[in-house]
Design an enzyme around this catalytic site. Structure first.
Site, PDB file in Angstrom:
ATOM      1  N   ASP A  89       0.852  -1.183   0.000  1.00  0.00           N
ATOM      2  CA  ASP A  89       0.000   0.000   0.000  1.00  0.00           C
ATOM      3  C   ASP A  89       0.889   1.235   0.000  1.00  0.00           C
ATOM      4  OD1 ASP A  89       0.040   1.145   3.003  1.00  0.00           O
ATOM      5  OD2 ASP A  89      -0.141  -1.036   3.154  1.00  0.00           O
ATOM      6  N   ASP A 178      -9.410   3.403   6.477  1.00  0.00           N
ATOM      7  CA  ASP A 178      -8.251   3.374   7.382  1.00  0.00           C
ATOM      8  C   ASP A 178      -8.652   4.108   8.654  1.00  0.00           C
ATOM      9  OD1 ASP A 178      -5.852   3.631   8.708  1.00  0.00           O
ATOM     10  OD2 ASP A 178      -4.809   4.675   7.088  1.00  0.00           O
ATOM     11  N   GLU A 180      -7.654   4.464  12.548  1.00  0.00           N
ATOM     12  CA  GLU A 180      -6.549   4.160  13.459  1.00  0.00           C
ATOM     13  C   GLU A 180      -6.180   5.387  14.272  1.00  0.00           C
ATOM     14  OE1 GLU A 180      -2.582   3.954  11.678  1.00  0.00           O
ATOM     15  OE2 GLU A 180      -3.528   4.160   9.690  1.00  0.00           O
TER      16      GLU A 180
END
Length: 287
Positions: A89, A178, A180
């Site tokens: 990624d 994503d 986090e």
């Protein structure tokens, strides 16, 4: 040119004490952003001192697994699952990627950062997203969530309209959320555990209504436990992309029975396993 940043770290999957993680000793580098975006509605967030130590110098610089970026030189030993597809990624930190090089290294899929919040678009997105596709990889896009910035629905729509769409061509993976550690402030973005679960549900439901696909959720055990109470609300619908920088995947968050993707090292850039063979990866792409 894209850069190699050797940033491997052991990611234990247990509770991580944020102040004890190793900080990068490399020189700070300016990162490109997209100044043309008309979508900003709030002042750009400022990275915390800790985030700056990990290469995040301004809004838009956040990337998958940023808190575990160090300058240690060795990656954990690569595991050897029975059936696995290797991938990477990337974000603006890699700039223009040499996709032929990574194809020759055996990488067969790639996820590319498309957006962050509601005011950032990766200026290298076209080169990275189209370049990986053109070399033969199966590609997907990801969104770095800022849950204190705007609603989940707003960010899902922004993502879907700026690179996070999907088509059944056998080469495009569903978009990834994503979710986090916050590089701009409080770890859980100032949200309670129940409010965070509601925000994620708002995002994934909106994304599915826009694309017809269940978004992949990228997270790790520590953050998910802290900020959602280790919620099991998504383990039957949304594929898990787990971050654990180790030779074993460890305990999975949220009651997921298995992982779909595993980010297992960030040396010399983020590397991932798909949990299955090529035919299963194509099946995921096709929905």
């Amino acid at each position: 040119m894209w850069r190699f940043t050797v940033k491997s770290a052991l990611f234990t999957g247990a509770a991580v004490t944020l102040g004890l993680l190793l900080a990068s000793t490399g020189p700070a580098q300016a990162r490109p952003t997209d100044p043309s975006s008309p979508d900003a509605v709030t002042a750009a967030p400022q990275p915390t001192p800790q985030a700056r130590q990990h290469g995040i110098h301004k809004a838009g610089d956040a990337y998958m697994g940023w808190l575990h970026n160090t300058t240690t030189s060795s990656a954990p030993a690569a595991p050897a699952p029975a059936a696995v597809v290797e991938g990477i990624d990337v974000s603006s930190h890699q700039g223009n990627v040499d996709w032929q090089y990574w194809w020759n290294q055996g990488k067969r899929f790639a996820y590319v950062k498309a957006t962050e919040g509601t005011s950032y678009r990766n200026p290298y997105f076209a080169q990275q997203y189209n370049g990986s596709y053109n070399i033969g990889m199966i590609r997907g896009a990801y969104h770095f969530a800022l849950p204190n910035n705007s609603s989940g629905a707003t960010q899902a729509n922004y993502f879907a309209s700026n690179g996070g769409g999907w088509s059944r061509d056998g080469r495009t993976l569903p978009g990834a959320l994503d979710i986090e550690y916050n590089p701009y402030g409080a770890t859980c973005y100032g949200l309670s555990q129940s409010a965070m679960v509601s925000w994620i549900r708002d995002f994934v439901n909106t994304y599915k209504s826009r694309t017809g696909r269940d978004a992949v959720i990228y997270t790790n055990l520590d953050w998910w436990t802290r900020c959602t109470g280790n919620s099991t609300a998504f383990n039957a619908t949304n594929p898990l992309w787990v971050a654990r920088y180790s030779s074993t995947v460890g305990t999975l968050p949220g009651g997921w029975p298995y992982y779909t993707f595993w980010q297992w090292t960030s040396s010399p850039l983020d590397q991932n396993h798909f949990n299955g063979d090529q035919s299963r990866l194509v099946a995921l792409a096709n929905g």
